[in-house]
Design a protein around this motif. Structure first.
Motif, PDB file in Angstrom:
ATOM      1  N   GLY A 164     -12.618  -6.433   2.947  1.00  0.00           N
ATOM      2  CA  GLY A 164     -13.809  -5.819   1.767  1.00  0.00           C
ATOM      3  C   GLY A 164     -13.862  -4.288   2.266  1.00  0.00           C
ATOM      4  O   GLY A 164     -14.937  -3.850   1.446  1.00  0.00           O
ATOM      5  N   GLY A 165     -13.345  -3.761   3.006  1.00  0.00           N
ATOM      6  CA  GLY A 165     -13.469  -2.164   3.450  1.00  0.00           C
ATOM      7  C   GLY A 165     -13.383  -1.497   2.219  1.00  0.00           C
ATOM      8  O   GLY A 165     -12.519  -1.556   1.370  1.00  0.00           O
ATOM      9  N   VAL A 166     -13.999  -0.403   2.189  1.00  0.00           N
ATOM     10  CA  VAL A 166     -14.171   0.552   1.203  1.00  0.00           C
ATOM     11  C   VAL A 166     -13.943   1.995   1.601  1.00  0.00           C
ATOM     12  O   VAL A 166     -13.372   2.942   0.852  1.00  0.00           O
ATOM     13  CB  VAL A 166     -14.935   0.440  -0.031  1.00  0.00           C
ATOM     14  CG1 VAL A 166     -15.103  -0.727  -0.905  1.00  0.00           C
ATOM     15  CG2 VAL A 166     -16.484   0.610   0.535  1.00  0.00           C
ATOM     16  N   ASP A 167     -14.421   2.379   2.774  1.00  0.00           N
ATOM     17  CA  ASP A 167     -14.657   3.757   3.226  1.00  0.00           C
ATOM     18  C   ASP A 167     -13.334   4.125   3.608  1.00  0.00           C
ATOM     19  O   ASP A 167     -12.840   5.459   3.628  1.00  0.00           O
ATOM     20  CB  ASP A 167     -15.753   3.773   4.231  1.00  0.00           C
ATOM     21  CG  ASP A 167     -17.067   3.213   3.435  1.00  0.00           C
ATOM     22  OD1 ASP A 167     -17.280   3.953   2.404  1.00  0.00           O
ATOM     23  OD2 ASP A 167     -17.768   2.690   4.108  1.00  0.00           O
ATOM     24  N   ARG A 168     -12.752   3.399   4.702  1.00  0.00           N
ATOM     25  CA  ARG A 168     -11.750   4.023   5.382  1.00  0.00           C
ATOM     26  C   ARG A 168     -10.315   3.641   4.929  1.00  0.00           C
ATOM     27  O   ARG A 168      -9.615   2.416   5.554  1.00  0.00           O
ATOM     28  CB  ARG A 168     -11.870   3.706   6.987  1.00  0.00           C
ATOM     29  CG  ARG A 168     -13.014   4.288   7.480  1.00  0.00           C
ATOM     30  CD  ARG A 168     -13.581   3.975   8.995  1.00  0.00           C
ATOM     31  NE  ARG A 168     -12.301   4.163   9.847  1.00  0.00           N
ATOM     32  CZ  ARG A 168     -12.281   3.155  10.793  1.00  0.00           C
ATOM     33  NH1 ARG A 168     -12.875   1.921  11.218  1.00  0.00           N
ATOM     34  NH2 ARG A 168     -11.148   3.419  11.810  1.00  0.00           N
ATOM     35  N   VAL A 169      -9.990   3.813   3.940  1.00  0.00           N
ATOM     36  CA  VAL A 169      -8.886   3.225   3.152  1.00  0.00           C
ATOM     37  C   VAL A 169      -8.081   4.288   2.840  1.00  0.00           C
ATOM     38  O   VAL A 169      -8.528   5.344   2.088  1.00  0.00           O
ATOM     39  CB  VAL A 169      -9.264   2.443   1.704  1.00  0.00           C
ATOM     40  CG1 VAL A 169      -8.081   2.094   0.918  1.00  0.00           C
ATOM     41  CG2 VAL A 169      -9.682   1.200   2.259  1.00  0.00           C
ATOM     42  N   GLY A 170      -6.710   4.475   2.804  1.00  0.00           N
ATOM     43  CA  GLY A 170      -5.916   5.582   2.367  1.00  0.00           C
ATOM     44  C   GLY A 170      -4.601   5.245   1.719  1.00  0.00           C
ATOM     45  O   GLY A 170      -4.275   4.143   2.349  1.00  0.00           O
ATOM     46  N   LYS A 171      -3.983   5.824   1.011  1.00  0.00           N
ATOM     47  CA  LYS A 171      -2.776   5.547   0.338  1.00  0.00           C
ATOM     48  C   LYS A 171      -1.550   5.778   1.261  1.00  0.00           C
ATOM     49  O   LYS A 171      -1.801   6.824   2.093  1.00  0.00           O
ATOM     50  CB  LYS A 171      -2.623   6.440  -0.708  1.00  0.00           C
ATOM     51  CG  LYS A 171      -1.143   6.006  -1.761  1.00  0.00           C
ATOM     52  CD  LYS A 171      -1.961   5.435  -3.117  1.00  0.00           C
ATOM     53  CE  LYS A 171      -0.816   5.139  -3.796  1.00  0.00           C
ATOM     54  NZ  LYS A 171      -0.784   5.453  -5.276  1.00  0.00           N
ATOM     55  N   LEU A 172      -0.730   4.894   1.750  1.00  0.00           N
ATOM     56  CA  LEU A 172       0.412   5.165   2.343  1.00  0.00           C
ATOM     57  C   LEU A 172       1.338   5.950   1.615  1.00  0.00           C
ATOM     58  O   LEU A 172       1.959   5.551   0.530  1.00  0.00           O
ATOM     59  CB  LEU A 172       0.993   3.941   2.798  1.00  0.00           C
ATOM     60  CG  LEU A 172       0.489   3.244   4.096  1.00  0.00           C
ATOM     61  CD1 LEU A 172       1.094   1.946   4.481  1.00  0.00           C
ATOM     62  CD2 LEU A 172       0.131   4.083   5.325  1.00  0.00           C
ATOM     63  N   LYS A 173       1.865   7.006   2.258  1.00  0.00           N
ATOM     64  CA  LYS A 173       3.186   7.858   1.527  1.00  0.00           C
ATOM     65  C   LYS A 173       3.973   7.977   2.569  1.00  0.00           C
ATOM     66  O   LYS A 173       4.341   7.473   3.700  1.00  0.00           O
ATOM     67  CB  LYS A 173       2.378   9.331   1.287  1.00  0.00           C
ATOM     68  CG  LYS A 173       1.224   9.099  -0.001  1.00  0.00           C
ATOM     69  CD  LYS A 173       1.061  10.484  -0.585  1.00  0.00           C
ATOM     70  CE  LYS A 173       0.171  10.186  -1.608  1.00  0.00           C
ATOM     71  NZ  LYS A 173      -1.117  11.100  -1.735  1.00  0.00           N
ATOM     72  N   GLY A 174       5.421   8.603   1.960  1.00  0.00           N
ATOM     73  CA  GLY A 174       6.338   8.688   2.726  1.00  0.00           C
ATOM     74  C   GLY A 174       7.537   8.073   2.320  1.00  0.00           C
ATOM     75  O   GLY A 174       7.360   7.078   1.294  1.00  0.00           O
TER      76      GLY A 174
END
Ligand SMILES: [Zn+2]
Length: 309
Positions: free
Chosen positions: A36-46
């Protein structure tokens, strides 16, 4: 010249398809389906990363917007899902699995499965009773049967192969239909009571099973037209709206879904209810209707077992 709807980038580009779905499922930004986290979420790139993958730095797990939805665990590219949703949402009488198979270039089996998942997305859950502001709710039932040569026994009680569908249609509003065991009021009344508000003004034809439906004052009023005496409209008392619903439904079922198995009938009903309840006359165009179906994909993951496959 106006652009074709099918030119939209999300129908052709996987990256754009994910962005499109994310904007609809996560209007306030990505939500980790694991914690349920919303703050520490990042898109994986590469280069090695698959399209649409995010990472939650709270629980350390990767996820996509399709987790926990009817699109989960599918090998079909998301852009094809979006095409299928658009086709089903915008075809007034529906679209057959065969046609989806030809248009999308997926196997017939995959097309059939996709269509059932999309019907599940279109299924309405947890809604208010109809007519709760005193609107008119028209109630009627119809039978829908197998076509000749599909299991019917000639001259032997044709109705044995028919399925009864009960429809509740709020005038200038939405529709809810049900596959019922028959027209005994004992079958119909619990469904009607669960879906129609006490404040509603109910209208039916003169069928005997509706005669006693309001004897204990369950609804604000109940009025009936007497079709057997050629009375179709009496002031604002009529069932033309619900009959209009059945006419679209029957044309669709005959023309497009002629091989519908009885156990799947409720899924087709969800589909027709969805399009009717989100129709252009209520200000909902094809794009907006497809978007509403996309909002319905959440929390309804279907498995092969559930579709009776
Ligand atoms: Zn998480």
């Amino acid at each position: 010249m106006k652009n074709s709807v099918l030119d939209a980038k999300h129908f052709h580009d996987e990256e754009a398809a994910y962005a499109y779905l994310e904007a609809r499922v996560w209007p306030n930004g990505p939500v980790c389906p694991h914690c349920g986290g919303v703050d520490r979420v990042g898109k994986l790139k590469g280069k090695s990363t698959r399209v649409g993958v995010w990472k939650c730095y709270q629980c350390r797990k990767p996820f996509r917007v399709t987790v926990g939805t009817v699109f989960e665990a599918s090998h079909v590219p998301l852009r094809l899902w979006l095409q299928a949703v658009h086709l089903m949402a915008s075809s007034k009488k529906g679209i057959s699995a065969n046609q989806l198979h030809r248009v999308l270039g997926v196997t017939l089996k995959t097309a059939w499965f996709m269509a059932h998942r999309i019907r599940e997305a279109m299924r309405v859950v947890g809604v208010e009773p109809m007519g709760n502001l005193g609107e008119v709710v028209e109630i009627d039932e119809t039978v829908i049967g197998r076509q000749e040569g599909h299991g019917g026994i000639k001259g032997y009680g044709a109705k044995a192969h028919m399925n009864t569908v009960l429809a509740l249609v709020q005038r200038d509003g939405s529709a809810r239909t049900f596959h019922v065991d028959g027209t005994a009021i004992a079958h119909l009344l619990p469904i009607i009571r669960a879906n129609v508000a006490r404040e509603a003004n109910v209208m039916t034809d003169e069928a005997s099973w509706y005669k006693s439906m309001n004897k204990d004052g369950s609804f604000a009023s109940h009025q009936a037209v007497t079709h057997s005496e050629y009375e179709y409209v009496r002031g604002d008392v009529h069932t033309n709206t619900v009959e209009g619903y059945f006419s679209v439904f029957k044309r669709g079922m005959k023309g497009v879904y002629q091989h519908c198995a009885e156990k799947h009938l409720h899924r087709y009903l969800s589909e027709f209810d969805f399009r009717y309840s989100n129709r252009l006359a209520l200000g909902i165009d094809d794009m907006a209707r497809a978007d509403r179906a996309l909002k319905g994909i959440v929390g309804k993951r279907l498995t092969y077992r559930q579709t009776g496959h």
